[in-house]
Design a protein around this motif. Structure first.
Motif, PDB file in Angstrom:
ATOM      1  N   TYR A  82       5.236  -0.035   8.471  1.00 47.52           N
ATOM      2  CA  TYR A  82       4.660   1.218   8.001  1.00 47.52           C
ATOM      3  C   TYR A  82       5.709   2.300   7.898  1.00 47.52           C
ATOM      4  O   TYR A  82       6.690   2.312   8.611  1.00 47.52           O
ATOM      5  N   ASP A  83       5.448   3.236   7.005  1.00 55.69           N
ATOM      6  CA  ASP A  83       6.152   4.517   7.052  1.00 55.69           C
ATOM      7  C   ASP A  83       5.170   5.596   6.588  1.00 55.69           C
ATOM      8  O   ASP A  83       4.201   5.312   5.876  1.00 55.69           O
ATOM      9  N   HIS A  84       5.425   6.786   7.027  1.00 57.14           N
ATOM     10  CA  HIS A  84       4.535   7.907   6.722  1.00 57.14           C
ATOM     11  C   HIS A  84       5.368   9.100   6.343  1.00 57.14           C
ATOM     12  O   HIS A  84       6.504   9.233   6.795  1.00 57.14           O
ATOM     13  N   ARG A 118       2.996   0.890   3.197  1.00 53.08           N
ATOM     14  CA  ARG A 118       2.939  -0.327   4.026  1.00 53.08           C
ATOM     15  C   ARG A 118       3.435  -1.508   3.214  1.00 53.08           C
ATOM     16  O   ARG A 118       3.090  -1.673   2.038  1.00 53.08           O
ATOM     17  N   GLU A 173       0.866  -1.198   0.000  1.00 53.61           N
ATOM     18  CA  GLU A 173       0.000   0.000   0.000  1.00 53.61           C
ATOM     19  C   GLU A 173       0.885   1.225   0.000  1.00 53.61           C
ATOM     20  O   GLU A 173       1.813   1.340   0.804  1.00 53.61           O
ATOM     21  N   THR A 193      -0.809  13.709   3.699  1.00 58.31           N
ATOM     22  CA  THR A 193      -0.129  12.641   4.437  1.00 58.31           C
ATOM     23  C   THR A 193       0.068  11.442   3.502  1.00 58.31           C
ATOM     24  O   THR A 193      -0.862  11.071   2.775  1.00 58.31           O
ATOM     25  N   TYR A 230      -3.374  10.902   1.661  1.00 58.24           N
ATOM     26  CA  TYR A 230      -4.631  11.412   2.193  1.00 58.24           C
ATOM     27  C   TYR A 230      -4.509  12.915   2.391  1.00 58.24           C
ATOM     28  O   TYR A 230      -3.585  13.363   3.057  1.00 58.24           O
ATOM     29  N   TYR A 285       1.147   7.416   3.075  1.00 53.67           N
ATOM     30  CA  TYR A 285       1.258   6.158   3.814  1.00 53.67           C
ATOM     31  C   TYR A 285       1.942   5.137   2.922  1.00 53.67           C
ATOM     32  O   TYR A 285       1.664   5.061   1.734  1.00 53.67           O
ATOM     33  N   GLU A 292       4.148  -2.736  13.342  1.00 55.11           N
ATOM     34  CA  GLU A 292       4.420  -1.308  13.309  1.00 55.11           C
ATOM     35  C   GLU A 292       5.593  -0.981  12.394  1.00 55.11           C
ATOM     36  O   GLU A 292       5.622   0.049  11.734  1.00 55.11           O
TER      37      GLU A 292
END
Lengths: 934, 210
Positions: free
Chosen positions: A218-220, A209, A171, A205, A175, A207, A215
């Protein structure tokens, strides 16, 4: 020999040149050194390479083809030709390439090949030189690049997410989610945004995945979409006190970048090459102030900068030309009746000022007065030409006198009232005189004329009067400002009345009116000898005109605003001597009320009535209908009268006449002298118009007897008439004359017939004997025919009415009576005989009455025994129907005839022709009549 | 200033807001305000618990952090782990609230870089910060203590994140932990209040503090 040498001398250098050139064409200078590095801050590849020293020494002009390739992509992402002329320094060559993809996302490789410009042969490609991306590292989790970036609105950006080795990016999204190109399902996820737009949210933002949920999977990242700052176009600097300069400018539009990313402002001075030591503060506007010291001329550059760009604005100025003074303060004043001296103070006065005073008059008019200061600490201005006892509002602003830059703010407004003074102008006065026992009551009115000014706070009025001839004591009365009239009683002498206004300072000039000597009659005052003229109003008022006369110094028109009230609110208006008309209007004027106007001429304070006019602002239909008080009815006419109907001022318009409406028979107006009038409900009335308002009686004629009618009488004015609502209903009586006529036409003949029948024998004997007595013949009743007791008829003197010739003996056998009785038609009669009528009337009067009954004829016959011998000289052969022998019956046109439908009483038809033919008589008058016509 | 009557546990949020403002304002005329009662503290805590939950919900949505429940960590910062009412009772709450006030300031500072002035998130953070300071003021009134050393501030977080997203996430996790902490604290105070009411029904006892 010499020539041969010269040829050799030329060819040898050419040969040398050719050899060198051929060598250069065939020589290649491959890359001897290649290094590639990356500058991540700018996402830029730095390429450094070199070629052999010989190329430098030859200072060759060279071309380099540079290719860039990314890991996993089979084709090169960039190819560029780079031309350089080498120098002898031997320094390596450099080239930069800005990547649209973060260099962290994947490894980038570069290779180069060379060619001398003179050569046609490219060198071999250098080996690929690679700078590794972070995709080759085994990090603790996925990473997004760029992780934080400020993107200019409208630009494009590509992001990548690098997963750990052995992991797939499952993913990779944004957003709020704009339209993006998304490529995942590998270790590296790619995401491209085209034409980035600012969203409703402050940032985007990102995202990423991997295909796991822990945890560390993920990175953001965060993206800011903003705009570079706008150029401040209103940047300007000024000083209030020559000690501090303040520059101001607008912030411009929203850049969508806040906090640390918001625009930063810096000011610098170009002459001194120093930054301006000021702190920028922004609210509605941004400003920055600093002490200027001794410097007078400045070149200020203001720079606004945010992560997306930088803009500058400049202002070059002389401080002495940029003085924006502080607003004047502490205003105070000195007042007189027509003058005000206004004072004010300055702040930090170190330069000459030019000030402007704004004076707002009571009517809202604004006047500006300019002044230059002359005092050290304060300034003043004297405002003259003012009205006494009047409030003015004044305020001041100033600007540098020498180099105008801009006005200061206005001072606080000061409201000032001038002192009182003597009332100026005169009162406008008028009077109304009423005759009373032993003298007159005079009501005096006064008002402030347009040019009058009270010039004071408390105004009062003083009225004085005395006999014009003198010898009387001066009477005096005072009234408060609320009064505008009073009534005084005087005798029939001439009086001089004077009215003045008074304030706390003095009296105004007196206004004088002469009440002339009175005769003691009401007619004198009312001007009853003058004809009252009717006038019409308009939308703007009631127009009044008169003939001006040179002797009058003014004209006055008076009228009552409320004519039906007592007091009637008398009004007057004064006009100049050359005026001959006026449009009188009043808020009290309403349609349907009659206003009476009196026009006076004034000379030497004496007035005389010139004209009387009366009229309406607008006429309305009458308030009420005429009340029909009397109705006189005959079988074919009705007379209506409404004598008590008023036509005076109580009406809402001038009564111009009346309409009498009558309902017609069968909705058709056929009554003589009327016009058709259609009501709103489409019913029809006959309308009679009476154009004289004093004629209050009308007779409607030509009605039918024994018929029901409805009638209405309406008065009409210039405003028309009211709708017809009420009717008078009448029934015309039976016509007795018709009865008499009926009696005459029916009963009397019936009685005669009955009597005749009853006395048949007697009548027969009298009127129709078997053998008529010649003595009874009328023909023989003339004097000249009498011969003793005998009457003698001279045939030659007879004038026949008709001639008929019987030329067949057989006709005796024919019975016209039988023909008549069997076929009593005119046609048949015409065939049997020829008729010539004396005239048309006789022709019409004679009627063959067709009947099947037998007839008895009473006739005056004349006998002729010698008809065959004596022919009438006037006889016309055409009248003899020789061609129709079978119908040659002699018919006689009798002078009188009378049928009695009685077979018994009359002789039978068969007998009568027999009698005629046997007697063979013919009317002699017939012969004469025909002859005379010819 | 008129004295505020004691609040009951069923008092409305408007009353507790009034209380908060009352204590947030310095005393007038040099006269110290009377200390708040436990009931007042309890009402204020209940109101703050509701406010904390609302702030977290708004922040999580506003910052797009609702995905994958990133904020709802089971590992709150140490100073918010509890116990909510330790052996020292409400007295120990002062340290937690002081750290929370500091954390809210940090979150607000980060958010100022992300939002225009006057943004709703900034307004809500300021409001919550005021409430935390109000509770601190109440606790100071309830438990007078020696004046703190001037300039003393609670220690900063050991690992303050520098990346913007990390800052957002850390702030969100703190607000989540704070909301849970305040909910637990409110529940404990309610339970204690009920116990004390039951005791007071059994027989009169002298009033106690904490």
């Amino acid at each position: 020999m010499m020539n041969h040498f010269i040829v050799l001398a030329v060819l040898l250098p050419l040969r040398t040149c050719y050899t060198t050139h051929s060598q250069q064409e065939s020589t290649v200078f491959p890359v001897t050194y290649l290094n590639v590095s990356k500058e991540l801050a700018f996402q830029r590849l730095l390429v450094e390479w070199d070629v052999g020293k010989s190329a430098h020494d030859a200072e060759l002009a060279m071309s380099f083809e540079i290719q860039v390739r990314r890991t996993g992509e089979t084709t090169t992402v960039w190819t560029e030709f780079h031309n350089v002329t080498l120098d002898k320094s031997g320094d390596p060559l450099h080239w930069m390439w800005d990547s649209d993809l973060p260099l962290e996302c994947m490894s980038h490789s570069v290779r180069i090949r060379t060619k001398a410009e003179a050569s046609k042969i490219w060198s071999e490609w250098s080996p690929w030189k690679t700078v590794l991306g972070l995709d080759t590292l085994n990090d603790s989790g996925p990473q997004i690049f760029p992780n934080e970036k400020i993107v200019e609105e409208g630009s494009d950006i590509t992001l990548c997410c690098i997963g750990r080795k052995g992991h797939v990016i499952e993913e990779f999204s944004l957003y709020p989610a704009p339209h993006v190109f998304n490529h995942t399902n590998s270790q590296i996820g790619l995401l491209t945004l085209k034409n980035v737009a600012h969203q409703a949210v402050p940032h985007i933002t990102v995202y990423c995945r991997e295909s796991c949920t822990e945890e560390e999977c993920y990175d953001h990242a965060v993206l800011f979409v903003g705009k570079p700052p706008n150029t401040p176009n209103d940047f300007s600097c000024e000083t209030q006190d020559m000690r501090t300069v303040t520059c101001t400018w607008s912030q411009g539009g929203d850049t969508y970048l806040y906090g640390n990313h918001s625009p930063k402002y810096t000011l610098s001075e170009e002459f001194s090459q120093n930054p301006i030591p000021c702190t920028v503060t922004c609210s509605e506007q941004c400003s920055c102030s600093w002490d200027i010291g001794q410097q007078r001329i400045y070149n200020i550059t203001m720079t606004v900068e945010n992560p997306l760009g930088k803009k500058t604005a400049m202002d070059v100025f002389d401080v002495t030309h940029r003085i924006y003074p502080a607003a004047p303060f502490q205003l105070w004043e000195e007042c007189r009746d027509t003058e005000i001296t206004l004072y004010w103070k300055y702040q930090n006065k170190g330069f000459e000022l030019f000030c402007q005073t704004e004076v707002v008059q009571p009517d809202g008019k604004v006047e500006l007065h300019n002044s230059s200061d002359s005092h050290l600490h304060y300034a003043s201005i004297t405002l003259s030409g003012l009205q006494p006892y009047t409030e003015y509002t004044a305020r001041v602003h100033c600007a540098a006198a020498q180099h105008f830059w801009r006005w200061s703010e206005w001072s606080e407004a000061q409201t000032i009232r001038t002192m009182e003074a003597t009332p100026s102008g005169k009162l406008d006065i008028w009077r109304e005189i009423t005759q009373v026992q032993g003298g007159r009551n005079v009501t005096l009115f006064w008002k402030q004329a347009p040019g009058f000014r009270a010039n004071g706070g408390s105004i009062s009025y003083e009225v004085t009067w005395e006999k014009e001839e003198g010898g009387s004591k001066l009477e005096r009365m005072s009234f408060s400002s609320a009064c505008n009239s009073t009534r005084i009683s005087i005798d029939n002498h001439s009086y001089r009345v004077s009215i003045m206004a008074k304030n706390d300072v003095n009296y105004s000039l007196p206004s004088v009116l002469i009440i002339p000597r009175g005769t003691g009659t009401e007619e004198e005052l009312s001007g009853s000898e003058l004809q009252e003229e009717q006038i019409n109003g308009t939308d703007d008022g009631i127009f009044i005109s008169w003939e001006p006369r040179h002797m009058y110094d003014s004209y006055i028109i008076d009228w009552c605003n409320f004519p039906t009230l007592q007091p009637c609110d008398l009004q007057w208006k004064r006009f100049r001597p050359n005026t001959s008309s006026a449009l009188i209007n009043s808020a009290a004027f309403v349609p349907g009320v009659r206003y009476n106007f009196h026009i006076y001429g004034s000379v030497g304070n004496r007035v005389s009535l010139l004209k009387k006019k009366t009229g309406y602002l607008r006429e309305l239909p009458p308030l009420f209908d005429p009340k029909v008080e009397k109705v006189e009815l005959t079988f074919n006419a009705v007379t209506l009268s409404w004598d008590s109907y008023p036509t005076n001022e109580s009406q809402s318009g001038f009564v111009r006449g009346y309409h009498v409406y009558v309902s017609p028979i069968q909705e058709v107006c056929s009554l003589q002298g009327s016009k058709k009038h259609v009501l709103p409900d489409n019913s029809v009335l006959c309308k009679y118009t009476i154009e004289n308002p004093e004629e209050k009686r009308y007779t409607v004629e030509h009605l039918l007897s024994n018929t029901k009618y409805k009638l209405a009488v309406k008065a009409y004015t210039g405003g028309g008439e009211t709708p017809i609502v009420n009717f008078i209903y009448i029934d015309t009586p039976f016509n007795s004359n018709m009865l008499y006529l009926l009696v005459l036409l029916v009963i009397v003949p019936s009685l005669v017939a009955a009597i005749c029948r009853w006395k048949l024998n007697w009548v027969k004997e009298c009127c129709c004997p078997v053998i008529p007595s010649p003595n009874k013949s009328k023909v023989l009743s003339f004097k000249e025919f009498k011969n003793g007791s005998e009457k003698v008829l001279k045939i030659s003197d007879c004038i026949p009415d008709m001639l008929a010739v019987d030329n067949k003996a057989e006709t005796q056998e024919l019975h016209p009576w039988s023909q008549l009785s069997s076929a009593p038609t005119e046609a048949k009669t015409d065939h049997n005989s020829s008729w010539i009528y004396p005239n048309e009337n006789e022709e019409r009067a004679f009627t063959h009455t067709p009947t099947h009954q037998t007839h008895t004829w009473f006739e005056n016959f004349a006998y002729s025994s010698h008809f065959a011998d004596e022919s009438c000289p006037y006889q016309i052969p055409e009248t003899l129907e020789t061609g129709k022998p079978e119908l040659s019956v002699v018919l006689y046109q009798p002078h009188y005839y009378f049928d009695i439908f009685n077979e018994d009483a009359a002789s039978t038809p068969r007998e009568t022709p027999g009698r005629k033919t046997s007697l063979r008589y013919i009317s002699q008058t017939d012969v004469h009549c025909l002859g005379r016509r010819l | 200033m008129p004295q505020c009557p004691p609040c009951h546990s069923s008092s409305s949020p408007a009353v507790t807001k009034g209380l908060l403002i009352l204590w947030a304002v310095p005393s007038q005329g040099g006269r110290p305000l009377p200390p708040p009662t436990l009931q007042q503290i309890q009402a204020l805590v209940r109101h703050m618990a509701e406010d904390a939950q609302e702030l977290f919900t708004f922040y999580e949505e506003n910052q797009h952090l609702a995905i994958h429940h990133l904020c709802r960590t089971n590992r709150p910062p140490e100073w918010l782990r509890g116990p909510v009412l330790g052996p020292g009772g409400l007295r120990e709450l002062r340290g937690t609230m002081a750290r929370m006030a500091q954390a809210l300031q940090d979150i607000t500072r980060h958010q100022r870089d992300l939002n225009p002035p006057g943004a709703e998130i900034l307004r809500r953070l300021a409001s919550t910060h005021l409430k935390v300071r109000g509770l601190l003021s109440n606790l100071d009134g309830l438990f007078p203590a020696p004046s703190p050393v001037p300039g003393h501030r609670p220690p900063a977080s050991p690992t303050a994140p520098t990346k913007i997203f990390r800052q957002k996430l850390a702030g969100c996790q703190i607000l989540w932990s704070y909301a849970r902490f305040m909910a637990k604290l409110s529940a404990r105070l309610e339970a204690r209040s009920r116990r004390e009411k039951r005791r007071s029904h059994r027989g009169p006892r002298p009033p106690t503090r904490s």
